[in-house]
Enzyme design. Sequence first.
Site, PDB file in Angstrom:
ATOM      1  N   CYS A 195      13.066  -1.836   2.481  1.00 17.85           N
ATOM      2  CA  CYS A 195      11.689  -1.899   1.810  1.00 17.85           C
ATOM      3  C   CYS A 195      11.148  -0.565   1.636  1.00 17.85           C
ATOM      4  O   CYS A 195      10.122  -0.551   1.056  1.00 17.85           O
ATOM      5  CB  CYS A 195      11.058  -2.956   2.307  1.00 17.85           C
ATOM      6  SG  CYS A 195      11.471  -4.779   2.503  1.00 17.85           S
ATOM      7  N   ARG A 236       6.236  -2.550  -6.192  1.00 13.44           N
ATOM      8  CA  ARG A 236       7.385  -3.852  -6.051  1.00 13.44           C
ATOM      9  C   ARG A 236       7.275  -4.804  -4.827  1.00 13.44           C
ATOM     10  O   ARG A 236       7.288  -5.988  -4.619  1.00 13.44           O
ATOM     11  CB  ARG A 236       8.791  -3.268  -5.892  1.00 13.44           C
ATOM     12  CG  ARG A 236       9.929  -4.148  -5.970  1.00 13.44           C
ATOM     13  CD  ARG A 236      11.078  -3.483  -6.202  1.00 13.44           C
ATOM     14  NE  ARG A 236      11.441  -2.427  -5.555  1.00 13.44           N
ATOM     15  CZ  ARG A 236      12.352  -1.818  -5.353  1.00 13.44           C
ATOM     16  NH1 ARG A 236      13.320  -1.912  -6.452  1.00 13.44           N
ATOM     17  NH2 ARG A 236      12.648  -0.459  -4.871  1.00 13.44           N
TER      18      ARG A 236
END
Length: 340
Positions: A195, A236
Amino acid sequence: MSSAPFAVGVDSVVFLESADVIPHVPAIVGGIGLTDVLAWVSIGAFFAAFLLHWQSGPDAARRIGAVAWLLFGVFWLTMVPYYYYDVQSPLQTVLALAALPLCAYTGYLLFAGRQSLLLLTKAVGIMGLIYLPAETIPFVRAWLIETTAAQTHYGMELLGHSPGLSEGVNGYESRFDFDPNETVTGRTTYIVMACTGLGSMAIFGGLIASVTAPLKRKAAAFALSIGVIWALNLTRNVFIGLASPWGWFQQDWIVSFMTTYLGAEADRVSYLVAHNYVSQSLSVVALIGITYLVVRILPEVLAPLEEVLYVLSGNEYDLFEALGKDEYRPDKHNTGTAAD
């Protein structure tokens, strides 16, 4: 859980935390992940090919480079179960499956004499040297994950959500502590290494570092690509981190389709749609856009991109001429002075 050292450019993963979601663990050899071993060995071989090219000439470099590409393809093959079962990502599963034949073909072309592929080999080696230490050094890994989680939480706060952070199943303060009794799905997410956006950053870092160009333009291209990737990756993460617990994609027809045809758990649908379909599709578009911006600053990166296109299509492409950047072609031996 071992996460992927690369992810073919779409590497952001926000994992769903639930007592009944158990990550797939790659094959283990003597307590060391086989995937990690293959990653290190292949990247080491890429770097060895670069050193041999520098010291001994292209012939030895091509042979070692061919082996490196084959090992790299096998590495991606070991990631297929992870992408298919854990991440449930069709895009990443297909790309990981395609990586072995593509890497093997690249190795074959290199071994057969396509010396220009040594530049792409150098770029991939540098990508690995950027990513793997961060992936495997504990305090660096912890700092990247927890910093990304804190920044994502701040992004959520700007949108009116403040769940707090707690320790996820990965052992880091990276879990968004939504109350399951107050959310739509009862689920939450936590940040993992993928991530952080470091995989995409490594891709552009490797491309930029592999070419010969003035340091000023290389630094500008690097700063631009890293900055844009960081901003888009944070956006995101916030999107996925909110879509999952609040059920933004829990519409009946989507849930019915995902559970009936794709084997998804009903309360996991929003996460899967947000991450595997919306975010990953937009990631591909974003990477193309970032590449365009980098090329405008550093046209020299067209050289390794030409090699990628040749491997994919079997056709020669002159991107320098097509984009009016012929003066930046490596065989022109430019000093770059006029282009600064």
